[in-house]
Design a protein around this motif. Sequence first.
Motif, PDB file in Angstrom:
ATOM      1  N   PHE A  31       0.822  -1.202   0.000  1.00 37.04           N
ATOM      2  CA  PHE A  31       0.000   0.000   0.000  1.00 37.04           C
ATOM      3  C   PHE A  31       0.861   1.258   0.000  1.00 37.04           C
ATOM      4  N   GLY A  32       2.159   1.099   0.184  1.00 30.74           N
ATOM      5  CA  GLY A  32       3.062   2.245   0.082  1.00 30.74           C
ATOM      6  C   GLY A  32       3.624   2.423  -1.312  1.00 30.74           C
ATOM      7  N   VAL A  33       3.345   1.452  -2.188  1.00 25.45           N
ATOM      8  CA  VAL A  33       3.825   1.512  -3.567  1.00 25.45           C
ATOM      9  C   VAL A  33       2.874   2.362  -4.402  1.00 25.45           C
ATOM     10  N   GLN A  34       3.413   3.147  -5.323  1.00 22.00           N
ATOM     11  CA  GLN A  34       2.610   3.926  -6.259  1.00 22.00           C
ATOM     12  C   GLN A  34       2.965   3.498  -7.672  1.00 22.00           C
ATOM     13  N   LEU A  35       2.212   2.550  -8.207  1.00 21.07           N
ATOM     14  CA  LEU A  35       2.526   2.017  -9.522  1.00 21.07           C
ATOM     15  C   LEU A  35       2.184   3.012 -10.621  1.00 21.07           C
ATOM     16  N   GLY A  36       3.070   3.114 -11.611  1.00 21.36           N
ATOM     17  CA  GLY A  36       2.821   3.957 -12.767  1.00 21.36           C
ATOM     18  C   GLY A  36       3.706   5.183 -12.789  1.00 21.36           C
ATOM     19  N   GLY A  37       3.629   5.915 -13.880  1.00 22.38           N
ATOM     20  CA  GLY A  37       4.400   7.151 -13.995  1.00 22.38           C
ATOM     21  C   GLY A  37       5.694   6.955 -14.739  1.00 22.38           C
ATOM     22  N   GLY A  38       6.548   7.980 -14.718  1.00 25.50           N
ATOM     23  CA  GLY A  38       7.825   7.940 -15.419  1.00 25.50           C
ATOM     24  C   GLY A  38       8.875   7.171 -14.652  1.00 25.50           C
ATOM     25  N   THR A  39      10.117   7.311 -15.075  1.00 21.46           N
ATOM     26  CA  THR A  39      11.206   6.547 -14.467  1.00 21.46           C
ATOM     27  C   THR A  39      12.484   7.375 -14.402  1.00 21.46           C
ATOM     28  N   ASP A  40      13.083   7.461 -13.222  1.00 20.02           N
ATOM     29  CA  ASP A  40      14.399   8.082 -13.053  1.00 20.02           C
ATOM     30  C   ASP A  40      15.259   7.105 -12.262  1.00 20.02           C
ATOM     31  N   ILE A  41      15.866   6.166 -12.998  1.00 17.11           N
ATOM     32  CA  ILE A  41      16.640   5.106 -12.345  1.00 17.11           C
ATOM     33  C   ILE A  41      17.879   5.687 -11.673  1.00 17.11           C
ATOM     34  N   ASN A  42      18.553   6.593 -12.344  1.00 16.49           N
ATOM     35  CA  ASN A  42      19.791   7.157 -11.812  1.00 16.49           C
ATOM     36  C   ASN A  42      19.566   7.811 -10.455  1.00 16.49           C
ATOM     37  N   ARG A  43      18.496   8.542 -10.326  1.00 16.76           N
ATOM     38  CA  ARG A  43      18.206   9.212  -9.056  1.00 16.76           C
ATOM     39  C   ARG A  43      17.974   8.191  -7.939  1.00 16.76           C
ATOM     40  N   ALA A  44      17.268   7.104  -8.259  1.00 18.36           N
ATOM     41  CA  ALA A  44      17.002   6.078  -7.256  1.00 18.36           C
ATOM     42  C   ALA A  44      18.285   5.366  -6.837  1.00 18.36           C
ATOM     43  N   VAL A  45      19.144   5.059  -7.801  1.00 14.09           N
ATOM     44  CA  VAL A  45      20.410   4.398  -7.484  1.00 14.09           C
ATOM     45  C   VAL A  45      21.284   5.316  -6.637  1.00 14.09           C
TER      46      VAL A  45
END
Length: 392
Positions: free
Chosen positions: A268-282
């Motif tokens: 319930f804390g997940v928000q599925l969908g939207g864009g992607t910024d992998i570098n920022r997450a890493v």
Amino acid sequence: MTEANERDRRWTLALGVDAAEDGGSALSDSDRRMSEALTALYGDGDDAPKKGRGGLGGSAPRVAKWLGDIREFFPAPIVQVIQKDAFERKGLRQMLLEPEFLATVEADVNLVADLVSLRGVMPEKTKETARIVIAKVVAELMERLERKTADAIRGSLDRSRRTNRPRFSDIDWPRTIQANLRHYQAEHRTVVPERLIGFMRRQRRIVDLDEVILCVDQSGSMATSVVYASIFAAVMASLPVVATKLVCFDTAIVDLTETLADPVEVLFGVQLGGGTDINRAVAYCEERIERPTKATFVLISDMYEGGNADALVDRLARLTLTGVNVIVLLALTDTGRPSYDPALSARVAALGIPVFACTPDQFPDLMATALRREDVHGWAADRDIKLIRSDG
């Protein structure tokens, strides 16, 4: 693009007709996806989807992926309007508001992904129904995956030490049978063991704990992988031999580490969908790695980067140089067949990082192999898992 071409494009999108079918210019890939997402809901302008086009029914593409596409192409206020239309036009509201209906549906990981995707427009009483369904599926998945994960990760058998209270998988059957021969039941032709003999497992000291960081792409196309990754994170967090962190991301980052004791709350804390910024997450995860040489970093993503791809490759290279055990999973699904960006995946593979997809049943053994710092490339090859090559 000329004014006339732009006008034709807008009419094509508005009507839901591919211009190529009428002899005009074909839509771009991005416009085609936008058109298909709208056609799935609005069809020809009435309640029925066009012939040959996808709807949101049982034979349609995943609802979670559809929602992810909608969030990618439209701003938040428009997304809310489209989602509400989906509730009304396609019966999603009726499905989610009727506990009796949900109780009769064959609940699986895909349904969980749909419910998680739609929870943002659910009324509170509907969320409670969704929680019940999600909790049921999570419990079934935990029962299926927990034992195997725990046994794989806790450590290898220590055959130099014995115990009379072994786990079932650790029982030394020859010694157990020999010790219980006096309890042989001739009429049943079997031995009834009163005393079990088994192997103990090697335990690690707290100071030697391994770090496991699961960094999970929560874009719509990764919905099923998010569900499985969340459950595995919860299982590993319950083990005393690993320190587990779970970070989910799209263009924003959600650190769910503190909620791992409750897998339903995690989802319930997940928000599925939207864009992607992998570098920022890493980058976020990189800052939270405490002991690089004891850390295993698992990036679960289809590698469609909406951020800085060059910076991402440089960052992953830096992680490996500091001693972090980096693995990229393109999917964590029952089929193990990913849809992914081949160019960026090949660039990451060129760093010597294993890049592939796997199934939930394979994941525990994968993590055990990674924590032992054994050859993940060899592990995958032995199981006929397709590894992404550096030459694409």
